[in-house]
Design an enzyme around this catalytic site. Structure first.
Site, mmCIF file in Angstrom:
data_model
loop_
_atom_site.group_PDB
_atom_site.id
_atom_site.type_symbol
_atom_site.label_atom_id
_atom_site.label_comp_id
_atom_site.label_asym_id
_atom_site.label_seq_id
_atom_site.Cartn_x
_atom_site.Cartn_y
_atom_site.Cartn_z
ATOM 1 N N HIS A 1 0.846 -1.187 0.000
ATOM 2 C CA HIS A 1 0.000 0.000 0.000
ATOM 3 C C HIS A 1 0.884 1.242 0.000
ATOM 4 O O HIS A 1 1.812 1.342 0.796
ATOM 5 C CB HIS A 1 -0.909 0.012 1.237
ATOM 6 C CG HIS A 1 -2.081 -0.906 1.104
ATOM 7 N ND1 HIS A 1 -3.144 -0.885 1.983
ATOM 8 C CD2 HIS A 1 -2.375 -1.869 0.191
ATOM 9 C CE1 HIS A 1 -4.032 -1.799 1.624
ATOM 10 N NE2 HIS A 1 -3.577 -2.397 0.550
ATOM 11 N N TYR B 1 -8.828 5.078 7.933
ATOM 12 C CA TYR B 1 -8.885 5.478 9.337
ATOM 13 C C TYR B 1 -9.979 6.532 9.439
ATOM 14 O O TYR B 1 -9.826 7.638 8.934
ATOM 15 C CB TYR B 1 -7.554 6.067 9.791
ATOM 16 C CG TYR B 1 -6.434 5.070 9.958
ATOM 17 C CD1 TYR B 1 -6.063 4.628 11.229
ATOM 18 C CD2 TYR B 1 -5.736 4.571 8.864
ATOM 19 C CE1 TYR B 1 -5.027 3.717 11.398
ATOM 20 C CE2 TYR B 1 -4.700 3.667 9.019
ATOM 21 C CZ TYR B 1 -4.353 3.240 10.289
ATOM 22 O OH TYR B 1 -3.333 2.343 10.451
ATOM 23 N N PRO C 1 -2.176 0.191 18.618
ATOM 24 C CA PRO C 1 -1.994 -0.263 17.239
ATOM 25 C C PRO C 1 -2.283 0.791 16.182
ATOM 26 O O PRO C 1 -2.056 0.531 14.994
ATOM 27 C CB PRO C 1 -2.988 -1.425 17.137
ATOM 28 C CG PRO C 1 -4.066 -1.069 18.115
ATOM 29 C CD PRO C 1 -3.364 -0.394 19.261
ATOM 30 N N LYS D 1 3.051 0.479 14.641
ATOM 31 C CA LYS D 1 4.464 0.477 15.018
ATOM 32 C C LYS D 1 4.934 -0.790 15.738
ATOM 33 O O LYS D 1 6.128 -1.042 15.818
ATOM 34 C CB LYS D 1 4.751 1.682 15.940
ATOM 35 C CG LYS D 1 4.643 3.050 15.296
ATOM 36 C CD LYS D 1 5.699 3.284 14.243
ATOM 37 C CE LYS D 1 5.136 3.216 12.856
ATOM 38 N NZ LYS D 1 6.115 3.352 11.788
ATOM 39 N N TYR E 1 4.611 6.873 9.597
ATOM 40 C CA TYR E 1 3.853 5.643 9.364
ATOM 41 C C TYR E 1 4.699 4.625 8.602
ATOM 42 O O TYR E 1 4.661 3.430 8.902
ATOM 43 C CB TYR E 1 2.583 5.968 8.582
ATOM 44 C CG TYR E 1 1.527 4.883 8.606
ATOM 45 C CD1 TYR E 1 0.460 4.948 9.491
ATOM 46 C CD2 TYR E 1 1.571 3.803 7.723
ATOM 47 C CE1 TYR E 1 -0.524 3.959 9.510
ATOM 48 C CE2 TYR E 1 0.602 2.818 7.738
ATOM 49 C CZ TYR E 1 -0.438 2.898 8.634
ATOM 50 O OH TYR E 1 -1.409 1.923 8.645
#
Length: 394
Positions: A76, A204, A293, A297, A385
């Site tokens: 992704h 998200y 979560p 990480k 990220y």
């Protein structure tokens, strides 16, 4: 009777950190023994989430792990932040030239074991660490018991605690709660379902009804989460109620529904051990730290610990040079606290606090707009990220 064996490095815990460390030590010609209370089948079949930073995948390949991340995993190059009824894509590839791989943790463990076991690595499944003796000595000992209760004493030059958040090694080294904690007043209700993907990338979503994460596992199995109370009963919802709740959290996106075959509640907490090393005892992975979560990480931070520690152990065990080992804790903590901050930031920006006021809600939307409307804001999120460069011990 207790059997005694000797090795250079005793590794407690056959998770990603413990097994990768065993592989890297094997590459360096350093003998190790890995012990874990679970069976091999339990380790390989317990399904857990997994988003791998590009650097993590590269590290597995460089270590000689027969990984299938590139074949089975899904790359992704961005995520979507959804709020106020609209989606906002964070384009990782454009912003930082990196991406992430959706590749569940149990597949990483399968890859590691498929590499280590045929090579003759000493991995002792169904062996529970009972205690660690001589913590401050130059030959610490791990006492383990097999399924029948027979004990083995493993005498080592270095003992590694890679045995998770309830680490027996950490307790022996520092006590049961020797660390810094943060508890969160919510959890994630997670489901696995049989359905096609609902979106090409992770969503998200911060909605008036609460947070949701729309993730993936494969073309036919999907993973989704929504914010819930920490004490909720996983069986309290019907399948219809679960889909209704998830759909209400992602307005503007129509979810592809299907049979739900697994459900669980994932607690939210942050933890960093007060010490990562004492004499010849060292902590890595969840034994040293846990993160919410939200920022993806957890496993990546464990792998970064191991990559940092491997060089220190090679210098110490092969060259009798302790300088890198002495610097492990301070250098590892730099990345750990950056990851803690990023995970906290993502969590607080996307979730609704139980006592949030209307002001808090509007401020949160302002924060999300500050990120998505700003090239610098999007770049920070993408950089964190997808993973920071690995640090070196100095």
């Amino acid at each position: 009777m207790t059997t005694t064996v000797k090795t250079r490095v005793a590794i407690v815990g056959a998770g990603p950190a413990g097994l990768l460390l065993a592989q890297l030590l094997r590459n360096a010609g350093i003998e190790s023994i890995v012990v874990d209370s679970r069976s091999r089948d339990e380790i390989e079949q317990t399904i857990r989430a997994g988003i791998l930073e590009e650097g993590t995948v590269q590290a597995l390949v460089a270590a000689g792990v027969d990984t299938h991340a590139h074949q089975v995993g899904m790359r992704h190059d961005g995520i979507e932040l959804r709020f106020d009824g609209a989606g906002h894509r964070i384009d990782f590839a454009d912003l930082v030239g990196r991406g992430v791989w959706l590749y569940p943790q149990h597949l990483v463990l399968q890859d590691l074991l498929a590499t280590l076991v045929p090579a003759g690595a000493d991995i002792r499944f169904a062996h529970t660490a009972v205690r660690v003796d001589d913590v401050t000595g130059d030959r610490p000992r791990v006492v383990v018991a097999d399924a029948e209760g027979a004990e083995t004493e493993i005498v080592a030059e270095i003992v590694i605690g890679a045995d998770g958040s309830h680490s027996i090694v950490r307790k022996a080294m520092s006590g049961p709660r020797a660390g810094l904690y943060r508890e969160y007043p919510f959890a994630w209700f997670g489901i696995l379902c049989e359905a096609p993907p609902s979106a090409p990338e992770l969503i998200y979503s911060n909605s008036p009804n609460g947070f949701a994460l729309i993730s993936q596992r494969s073309e036919t199995v999907q993973r989704m989460y929504f914010q819930c109370a920490p004490d909720v009963d996983p069986e309290a919802y019907t399948q219809e109620q679960l889909w209704e709740t998830l759909q209400s959290r992602v307005p503007g996106t129509t979810l592809h529904e299907g049979p739900i075959f697994q459900r669980d509640v994932l607690q939210f907490r942050s933890f960093v051990a007060r010490e990562l090393r004492r004499d010849r005892i060292v902590l890595v992975g969840d034994a040293a730290h846990t993160v919410p979560p939200t920022g993806a990480k957890g496993m990546n931070l464990a792998i970064a610990d191991v990559l940092l520690l491997t060089g220190a152990l090679r210098a110490f065990l092969l060259e009798n040079d302790a300088r890198l080992l002495d610097g492990y804790e301070q250098t590892a903590l730099h990345r750990i606290w950056k990851a803690q901050n990023f995970s906290w930031w993502m969590t607080s920006m996307l979730h609704q606090m139980p006592d949030a006021s209307d002001f808090d809600r509007m401020r949160q939307l302002g924060e999300l707009r500050s990120v998505t409307d700003s090239h610098a804001g999007r770049t920070y999120l993408a950089e964190a990220y997808t993973g920071w460069p690995l640090e070196r011990i100095v």
